[in-house]
Design a protein around this motif. Structure first.
Motif, PDB file in Angstrom:
ATOM      1  N   ARG A  41       0.837  -1.206   0.000  1.00 16.81           N
ATOM      2  CA  ARG A  41       0.000   0.000   0.000  1.00 16.81           C
ATOM      3  C   ARG A  41       0.874   1.259   0.000  1.00 16.81           C
ATOM      4  O   ARG A  41       0.576   2.248  -0.681  1.00 16.81           O
ATOM      5  CB  ARG A  41      -0.901   0.010   1.233  1.00 16.81           C
ATOM      6  CG  ARG A  41      -2.062  -0.953   1.127  1.00 16.81           C
ATOM      7  CD  ARG A  41      -2.767  -1.130   2.459  1.00 16.81           C
ATOM      8  NE  ARG A  41      -3.862  -2.069   2.329  1.00 16.81           N
ATOM      9  CZ  ARG A  41      -5.143  -1.743   2.123  1.00 16.81           C
ATOM     10  NH1 ARG A  41      -5.491  -0.461   2.086  1.00 16.81           N
ATOM     11  NH2 ARG A  41      -6.066  -2.650   1.983  1.00 16.81           N
ATOM     12  N   ASP A 135       1.863 -13.805  -0.470  1.00 20.55           N
ATOM     13  CA  ASP A 135       2.912 -14.721  -0.941  1.00 20.55           C
ATOM     14  C   ASP A 135       3.971 -14.975   0.124  1.00 20.55           C
ATOM     15  O   ASP A 135       5.090 -15.347  -0.187  1.00 20.55           O
ATOM     16  CB  ASP A 135       3.593 -14.109  -2.175  1.00 20.55           C
ATOM     17  CG  ASP A 135       4.297 -12.790  -1.835  1.00 20.55           C
ATOM     18  OD1 ASP A 135       3.960 -12.171  -0.803  1.00 20.55           O
ATOM     19  OD2 ASP A 135       5.191 -12.386  -2.587  1.00 20.55           O
ATOM     20  N   ARG A 184     -10.407  -7.687  -6.708  1.00 20.96           N
ATOM     21  CA  ARG A 184      -9.049  -7.727  -6.153  1.00 20.96           C
ATOM     22  C   ARG A 184      -8.567  -9.179  -6.015  1.00 20.96           C
ATOM     23  O   ARG A 184      -7.421  -9.493  -6.301  1.00 20.96           O
ATOM     24  CB  ARG A 184      -9.016  -7.013  -4.788  1.00 20.96           C
ATOM     25  CG  ARG A 184      -7.629  -6.792  -4.269  1.00 20.96           C
ATOM     26  CD  ARG A 184      -7.449  -5.385  -3.782  1.00 20.96           C
ATOM     27  NE  ARG A 184      -8.174  -5.098  -2.560  1.00 20.96           N
ATOM     28  CZ  ARG A 184      -7.648  -5.201  -1.344  1.00 20.96           C
ATOM     29  NH1 ARG A 184      -6.409  -5.634  -1.198  1.00 20.96           N
ATOM     30  NH2 ARG A 184      -8.342  -4.851  -0.298  1.00 20.96           N
TER      31      ARG A 184
HETATM   32  O1   DC Z   1      -3.474  -7.107   2.643  1.00 25.03           O
HETATM   33  P1   DC Z   1      -3.823  -5.761   1.997  1.00 25.03           P
HETATM   34  O2   DC Z   1      -5.262  -5.637   1.640  1.00 25.03           O
HETATM   35  O3   DC Z   1      -3.347  -4.612   2.818  1.00 25.03           O
HETATM   36  O4   DC Z   1      -2.981  -5.754   0.614  1.00 25.03           O
HETATM   37  C1   DC Z   1      -3.161  -4.777  -0.375  1.00 25.03           C
HETATM   38  C2   DC Z   1      -2.713  -5.311  -1.732  1.00 25.03           C
HETATM   39  O5   DC Z   1      -1.299  -5.489  -1.735  1.00 25.03           O
HETATM   40  C3   DC Z   1      -3.278  -6.663  -2.146  1.00 25.03           C
HETATM   41  O6   DC Z   1      -4.482  -6.576  -2.880  1.00 25.03           O
HETATM   42  C4   DC Z   1      -2.195  -7.246  -3.014  1.00 25.03           C
HETATM   43  C5   DC Z   1      -0.935  -6.611  -2.508  1.00 25.03           C
HETATM   44  N1   DC Z   1      -0.115  -7.542  -1.713  1.00 25.03           N
HETATM   45  C6   DC Z   1       0.694  -8.411  -2.392  1.00 25.03           C
HETATM   46  O7   DC Z   1       0.674  -8.431  -3.617  1.00 25.03           O
HETATM   47  N2   DC Z   1       1.523  -9.239  -1.701  1.00 25.03           N
HETATM   48  C7   DC Z   1       1.535  -9.253  -0.366  1.00 25.03           C
HETATM   49  N3   DC Z   1       2.380 -10.080   0.276  1.00 25.03           N
HETATM   50  C8   DC Z   1       0.681  -8.372   0.351  1.00 25.03           C
HETATM   51  C9   DC Z   1      -0.149  -7.538  -0.349  1.00 25.03           C
END
Ligand code: DC
Length: 232
Positions: A41, A135, A184
């Motif tokens: 983010r 991931d 998403r």
């Molecule tokens: O968990 P979150 O909703 O705060 O994450 C926001 C976005 O960040 C999520 O839609 C995809 C990306 N993200 C990612 O690609 N890999 C991660 N390890 C964590 C988040």
């Protein structure tokens, strides 16, 4: 037995209860909580502020090369990890659904993933962390001792997110939230690089019918009863 790191990973789609579970589990284990979503983010926030397209460009490369990022514990009374980028703390914009969508977009870029994966591995190198994301069990910490994949139905997730936003005094459109969650999920699952997926050795928990406490208890019991590392 292969050497595993004293790390817990909790991956799963947005709104499945990862943050609540990760925070509570970290507190029970006396581990540090690593919110990798907040890092994606924060990068999205910086890219958006600098009007960068979600593309591999020299401008993006410069932004990533010169960026410093620091994670701070939540403020008293709050739950969210704070993120300081280039010396400035990012405000509540970091946690909006819109920033989540943007994060999902920029997170498909190889240079963004590489930069943040490296940073996350650096933070986790001493172990004793609970890492939360998409991931963390597959790519960032493949040698983590305990891996979970936390899922719930999209409707249940939209409802939880709506309650969460309302408790912060924000107005919500539930149908729009559900549509955003479905979109998403699709983007996160279908991207070619480090897609949202359960690691082969992860335990999947469906939290649709479980309370947050039940989820944490199940995870805690699993960690407690599975030995991991050579020095045990
Ligand atoms: O968990 P979150 O909703 O705060 O994450 C926001 C976005 O960040 C999520 O839609 C995809 C990306 N993200 C990612 O690609 N890999 C991660 N390890 C964590 C988040």
């Amino acid at each position: 037995m292969s050497i595993r790191k004293r790390i817990v990973t909790i991956d799963g789609p947005s709104g499945g209860g990862k943050s609540t579970a990760s925070r509570a589990l970290a507190a029970r284990l006396y581990f540090t909580y690593l919110d990798t979503g907040a890092m994606y983010r924060a990068v999205a926030f910086q890219c958006h502020k600098n009007e960068l397209e979600a593309k591999e460009t020299p401008e993006l490369s410069d932004l990533l090369d010169s960026m410093t990022m620091e994670l701070l514990p939540p403020q008293a009374g709050g739950d969210d990890v704070r993120v300081v980028v280039n010396g400035d703390e990012i405000g509540p914009e970091l946690r909006t659904p819109e920033m989540g969508m943007l994060a999902s977009k920029y997170s498909g870029l190889p240079s963004v993933r590489q930069t943040l994966t490296r940073l996350q591995q650096e933070i986790g190198k001493e172990g004793r962390i609970v890492a939360e994301g998409r991931d963390t069990g597959t790519v960032v910490f493949p040698d983590a001792a305990w891996k979970f994949f936390l899922d719930a139905s999209p409707e249940e997730r939209a409802q939880r997110r709506s309650a969460q936003l309302q408790s912060k005094g924000e107005s919500v459109n539930e149908a729009e939230l559900l549509a955003q969650i479905i979109q998403r999920d699709k983007d996160d699952r279908e991207r070619s690089l480090a897609p949202l997926a359960a690691a082969l050795d992860a335990i999947t928990i469906d939290s649709t019918q479980l309370t947050a406490d039940e989820v944490v208890e199940a995870m805690y019991q699993h960690v407690l009863h599975t030995s991991c590392c050579r020095d045990e």
